[in-house]
Scaffold this motif. Sequence first.
Motif, PDB file in Angstrom:
ATOM      1  N   VAL A   1       3.729   2.473   8.485  1.00 55.17           N
ATOM      2  CA  VAL A   1       2.294   2.198   8.564  1.00 55.17           C
ATOM      3  C   VAL A   1       1.601   3.552   8.690  1.00 55.17           C
ATOM      4  O   VAL A   1       1.926   4.333   9.586  1.00 55.17           O
ATOM      5  CB  VAL A   1       1.978   1.325   9.794  1.00 55.17           C
ATOM      6  CG1 VAL A   1       0.477   1.096   9.922  1.00 55.17           C
ATOM      7  CG2 VAL A   1       2.724  -0.001   9.716  1.00 55.17           C
ATOM      8  N   ILE A   2       0.687   3.833   7.787  1.00 53.15           N
ATOM      9  CA  ILE A   2       0.035   5.152   7.794  1.00 53.15           C
ATOM     10  C   ILE A   2      -1.264   5.104   8.587  1.00 53.15           C
ATOM     11  O   ILE A   2      -2.095   4.217   8.385  1.00 53.15           O
ATOM     12  CB  ILE A   2      -0.262   5.636   6.356  1.00 53.15           C
ATOM     13  CG1 ILE A   2       1.030   5.753   5.556  1.00 53.15           C
ATOM     14  CG2 ILE A   2      -0.994   6.980   6.383  1.00 53.15           C
ATOM     15  CD1 ILE A   2       0.835   6.209   4.123  1.00 53.15           C
ATOM     16  N   ASP A   3      -1.410   6.065   9.480  1.00 53.80           N
ATOM     17  CA  ASP A   3      -2.671   6.281  10.191  1.00 53.80           C
ATOM     18  C   ASP A   3      -3.508   7.225   9.313  1.00 53.80           C
ATOM     19  O   ASP A   3      -3.289   8.441   9.308  1.00 53.80           O
ATOM     20  CB  ASP A   3      -2.355   6.909  11.548  1.00 53.80           C
ATOM     21  CG  ASP A   3      -3.611   7.264  12.335  1.00 53.80           C
ATOM     22  OD1 ASP A   3      -4.699   7.356  11.729  1.00 53.80           O
ATOM     23  OD2 ASP A   3      -3.491   7.458  13.557  1.00 53.80           O
ATOM     24  N   PHE A   4      -4.439   6.654   8.561  1.00 56.97           N
ATOM     25  CA  PHE A   4      -5.219   7.479   7.632  1.00 56.97           C
ATOM     26  C   PHE A   4      -6.259   8.334   8.346  1.00 56.97           C
ATOM     27  O   PHE A   4      -6.891   9.181   7.730  1.00 56.97           O
ATOM     28  CB  PHE A   4      -5.857   6.612   6.544  1.00 56.97           C
ATOM     29  CG  PHE A   4      -4.862   6.186   5.503  1.00 56.97           C
ATOM     30  CD1 PHE A   4      -4.478   7.052   4.494  1.00 56.97           C
ATOM     31  CD2 PHE A   4      -4.281   4.933   5.547  1.00 56.97           C
ATOM     32  CE1 PHE A   4      -3.530   6.671   3.549  1.00 56.97           C
ATOM     33  CE2 PHE A   4      -3.341   4.538   4.611  1.00 56.97           C
ATOM     34  CZ  PHE A   4      -2.961   5.409   3.605  1.00 56.97           C
TER      35      PHE A   4
ATOM     36  N   ALA B   1      -1.073   1.115  16.078  1.00 59.61           N
ATOM     37  CA  ALA B   1      -0.241   0.498  15.045  1.00 59.61           C
ATOM     38  C   ALA B   1      -0.896  -0.792  14.549  1.00 59.61           C
ATOM     39  O   ALA B   1      -0.988  -1.030  13.339  1.00 59.61           O
ATOM     40  CB  ALA B   1       1.152   0.219  15.591  1.00 59.61           C
ATOM     41  N   ALA B   2      -1.379  -1.598  15.484  1.00 55.82           N
ATOM     42  CA  ALA B   2      -2.013  -2.868  15.084  1.00 55.82           C
ATOM     43  C   ALA B   2      -3.216  -2.605  14.180  1.00 55.82           C
ATOM     44  O   ALA B   2      -3.389  -3.252  13.142  1.00 55.82           O
ATOM     45  CB  ALA B   2      -2.458  -3.628  16.340  1.00 55.82           C
TER      46      ALA B   2
ATOM     47  N   LEU C   1      -3.658  -3.719  10.195  1.00 58.43           N
ATOM     48  CA  LEU C   1      -4.805  -4.492   9.702  1.00 58.43           C
ATOM     49  C   LEU C   1      -5.462  -3.782   8.526  1.00 58.43           C
ATOM     50  O   LEU C   1      -5.739  -4.375   7.487  1.00 58.43           O
ATOM     51  CB  LEU C   1      -5.836  -4.675  10.825  1.00 58.43           C
ATOM     52  CG  LEU C   1      -5.431  -5.625  11.958  1.00 58.43           C
ATOM     53  CD1 LEU C   1      -6.408  -5.502  13.113  1.00 58.43           C
ATOM     54  CD2 LEU C   1      -5.386  -7.069  11.445  1.00 58.43           C
ATOM     55  N   LYS C   2      -5.681  -2.502   8.701  1.00 62.57           N
ATOM     56  CA  LYS C   2      -6.332  -1.696   7.664  1.00 62.57           C
ATOM     57  C   LYS C   2      -5.521  -1.737   6.364  1.00 62.57           C
ATOM     58  O   LYS C   2      -6.077  -1.839   5.276  1.00 62.57           O
ATOM     59  CB  LYS C   2      -6.460  -0.257   8.177  1.00 62.57           C
ATOM     60  CG  LYS C   2      -7.046   0.710   7.200  1.00 62.57           C
ATOM     61  CD  LYS C   2      -8.512   0.889   7.415  1.00 62.57           C
ATOM     62  CE  LYS C   2      -9.008   2.089   6.614  1.00 62.57           C
ATOM     63  NZ  LYS C   2     -10.460   2.202   6.656  1.00 62.57           N
ATOM     64  N   ALA C   3      -4.198  -1.664   6.496  1.00 59.87           N
ATOM     65  CA  ALA C   3      -3.342  -1.705   5.307  1.00 59.87           C
ATOM     66  C   ALA C   3      -3.499  -3.036   4.575  1.00 59.87           C
ATOM     67  O   ALA C   3      -3.213  -3.138   3.384  1.00 59.87           O
ATOM     68  CB  ALA C   3      -1.885  -1.489   5.716  1.00 59.87           C
ATOM     69  N   ASN C   4      -3.962  -4.051   5.299  1.00 58.41           N
ATOM     70  CA  ASN C   4      -4.169  -5.367   4.696  1.00 58.41           C
ATOM     71  C   ASN C   4      -5.647  -5.626   4.414  1.00 58.41           C
ATOM     72  O   ASN C   4      -6.074  -6.787   4.348  1.00 58.41           O
ATOM     73  CB  ASN C   4      -3.594  -6.449   5.609  1.00 58.41           C
ATOM     74  CG  ASN C   4      -2.073  -6.471   5.559  1.00 58.41           C
ATOM     75  OD1 ASN C   4      -1.484  -6.777   4.536  1.00 58.41           O
ATOM     76  ND2 ASN C   4      -1.438  -6.110   6.658  1.00 58.41           N
TER      77      ASN C   4
END
Lengths: 157, 296
Positions: free
Chosen positions: B164-167, B74-75, B79-82
């Motif tokens: 939060v998406i795990d791409f 999740a963390a 981060l990736k989303a940001n």
Amino acid sequence: MTKPLVFMMGRSPVFLPTDRRYARNHMWVAGDESACRVGFSAYAVRLLGDVHHVEWAVEPGATVESGQQIGFIEGSKATSDLYVPLAGEIQEINRQVEANPTRINSNPYDSGWLLVICADDMPLLTPEQYVEHLEASWPLAQRLLKGQAGSRKRGTQ
Amino acid sequence: MTNSTDVILSQPRKSLPEHEKLAGKILAGLSHRPGVHVTVIPHLYDLSPDGPGVEHLRSVEGSMIVLGWLYPRAAYWVLKANDVEGRLGRTSSLPEEDSDEPSGDAPERTIWCFDLRTHEQPEAYLEEIEGIIAAVGEGAEEAATGNGKSQAVEEATRSRWYPVIDFGRCTNCLECLNFCLFGVYGLDPNDSILIEQPDACRAGCPACSRICPEGAIMFPQHKDPAIAGDPKASLEGLKLDLSQLFAGADPAELAARERDRALAEQQRHAEGTADDDSHARDGLDDLVDELDDMDL
């Protein structure tokens, strides 16, 4: 016998004989209260894939509640606990299916029956109502199946 | 590439004495460690995308160690989303998980994420962090500029709730876009799924996470580990098992009900502003009513 009803699982038709009634847990029930023969509908069988294992957690003579878990089934596509669709007393279990589970695939409505129960009462769906139930729940069932297939794929990598 | 290592400590939403004790000991253990910059931020998930916390994270160029009370997966994807990217490092909090590796053009740096709920004692983390710092800074001790001193990024945060998406898992099937009734999801110019309006999400509603065929949607603050980003729980929890279907109710039906409850709640809150019957009934409503009436 009248023509069976057909429900389309995507592009695959499943047949639902009209000489019996159905439970919402995808089992058919034939006969009267004193001796209801119970098996999986072709819809359920198709979800399971080729059945290769059936085991029972109850013996004939057992008194069961509707929805009680009574065993376990495993197919090529899925596993499931087995649930009894009606309350009553288990009269008979199909030992031939236990020995040769492929009968469930080859003949789900006849020699692939699962058990006979003496039912307290029979709150069941007509074939038409069962088709309506399938139509209403199919989009959601698809999501469930796709979801589980997706995670199974990862789990076995 | 720099040889220093940034350690980010994401604070819990509600700091309990045991949190403070653990964090304090870890920070003390890292103090005066050459080549280490320590930054304390508010809860990572709650940071505003244009706030100073995210700004700081984006400014970190080298390797990063993120400590927080949330699942590493999740963390990492928060981060990736940001736009804070890197390879996901393996730790005792996240020993291994194949197929979730980000692919393509991730920058040449690693982000290690530690779930501070993994061990009770600070030593377990410090030992691992030491190992990482040593490996990153190898042969460059002299050039390292940090000294383990910690700084804090001040940002007034509130408790947020958004997916939060795990791409690494997402296949862009768009089930979530079709399922969500709150306009959270959207499409980018390439028709890829996008969290368009995160704060339109209904607090407490994780229904899209349950509906996702790939288990790619996380709500890091949800109590169910499978939804909060525990990779193991999500695999086991969704094993191909028709029991729920054959018992009468299935998770997809339950997810739809969960979402509809959230919608109903929103509508209650919005009463007075909406037209007299703004929510037209549809097949889903009928189904949900039917399910409610069922005694299975």
